[in-house]
Design an enzyme around this catalytic site. Structure first.
Site, short mmCIF file in Angstrom:
data_model
loop_
_atom_site.label_atom_id
_atom_site.label_comp_id
_atom_site.label_asym_id
_atom_site.label_seq_id
_atom_site.Cartn_x
_atom_site.Cartn_y
_atom_site.Cartn_z
N SER A 76 10.34 15.02 55.96
CA SER A 76 11.21 15.75 54.94
C SER A 76 9.95 16.51 53.89
O SER A 76 8.96 16.43 54.26
CB SER A 76 11.90 14.87 54.04
OG SER A 76 13.06 15.48 53.34
N ASN A 77 10.67 17.05 52.80
CA ASN A 77 9.70 17.59 51.54
C ASN A 77 10.27 17.36 50.30
O ASN A 77 11.23 16.76 50.23
CB ASN A 77 9.57 19.27 52.04
CG ASN A 77 11.13 19.91 51.85
OD1 ASN A 77 11.56 19.69 50.76
ND2 ASN A 77 11.51 20.32 52.96
N HIS A 78 9.38 17.85 49.17
CA HIS A 78 9.66 17.49 47.99
C HIS A 78 10.90 18.30 47.08
O HIS A 78 10.77 18.35 46.01
CB HIS A 78 8.38 17.79 47.07
CG HIS A 78 7.43 16.31 47.39
ND1 HIS A 78 7.60 15.25 47.15
CD2 HIS A 78 6.19 16.57 48.07
CE1 HIS A 78 6.68 14.57 47.67
NE2 HIS A 78 5.66 15.31 48.14
N SER A 79 11.36 19.36 47.86
CA SER A 79 12.68 19.81 47.23
C SER A 79 13.37 19.05 46.39
O SER A 79 14.03 17.96 46.99
CB SER A 79 13.37 20.62 48.13
OG SER A 79 14.54 21.20 47.68
N ALA A 135 15.32 23.93 51.11
CA ALA A 135 14.04 24.01 51.73
C ALA A 135 14.25 23.13 52.96
O ALA A 135 14.29 22.03 53.21
CB ALA A 135 13.08 23.10 50.92
#
Ligand code: CTP
Ligand code: CA
Length: 227
Positions: free
Chosen positions: A33-36, A100
């Site tokens: 995943s990502n930090h959005s 994102a």
């Protein structure tokens, strides 16, 4: 407030907004995943509802309360976000892609937890996810007015213009994420709105204020195009 309802720049319009990160599973206990944070998408949903729109927020996993008067659809993966975005898109007037989305997902999802092996290096095989906003912008029938974001760390406007064109968008909101004080996880943001004919820079400010300005601009471009 009454003042916001009087405004009504999007009164009676159906707006879909994607927000937050996606989660791409590897096995039953792991994901990529990502930090959005989802803050920008949620702020846009609230601002669009305040402008009188009927809003559906299609969100990946975030730690934010559902905005009032907004229909929320929770998803995890990019494929789920695409399916939720296409469901009812014929009724959608304006599509705003603030999510994102993970660009790639694991080629296969293991049925059981992947065990640590004896090898020091492990490789993951990834496959490209569908491009949600490009898919919506490419719809042949009932294509909504389509708005994307471009999060960049360099050559921000050049990349934003090429994404606008490549994805066939009506508008793109360019976001310089090289400065840690703005963008992704921050409460503040500074953006430039780009269409094929116009460029407008909105100064650094809280995401909620910026969201109102963006919704005003999006409404103006939308109404200009529908005339
Ligand atoms: N987007 C999308 N589906 C994807 C990837 C991106 O809908 N699979 C949308 C984002 O929500 C955003 C816009 O496309 O509105 C641009 O996302 P961005 O990550 O900046 O662009 P990419 O095309 O993925 O290019 P890159 O990450 O290589 O810069
Ligand atoms: Ca990307």
């Amino acid at each position: 407030t009454a003042e916001q309802f009087q405004h009504g720049a999007l009164s009676g319009k159906r707006v879909f907004i994607t927000a937050g990160p996606t989660r791409e599973p590897l096995d039953p206990v792991r994901f990529i995943s990502n930090h959005s944070s989802g803050k920008m998408g949620y702020a846009l949903a609230e601002a669009a509802a305040d402008a009188g729109a009927d809003v559906r927020l299609i969100s990946g996993p975030v730690n934010l309360p559902s905005p009032p008067r907004v229909e929320c659809v929770q998803v995890e993966s990019a494929e789920q976000m695409l399916a939720a975005s296409l469901d009812g898109v014929e009724q959608c007037d304006i599509f705003i892609a603030a999510a994102a989305v993970a660009d790639y997902r694991p080629v296969a999802v293991a049925e059981h937890k992947i065990k640590k092996g004896s090898e020091e290096i492990m490789e993951l095989r990834l496959i490209k996810n569908p491009d949600i906003v490009a898919t919506v912008a490419g719809l042949e029938r009932q294509r909504p007015f389509t708005v994307g974001f471009a999060a960049e760390t360099r050559d921000v406007l050049e990349y934003a213009r090429s994404k606008l064109e490549r994805k066939g968008l009506d508008l793109i909101i360019a976001n310089d994420v090289s400065n840690p004080d703005i963008g992704f996880n921050s409460d503040d943001n500074a953006v430039t709105l780009v269409s094929t004919a116009t460029t407008l820079t909105l100064p650094l400010g809280p995401k909620r204020l910026l969201a109102r300005q963006l919704i005003d601009q999006i409404a103006e471009h939308f109404h200009r195009k529908s005339q």
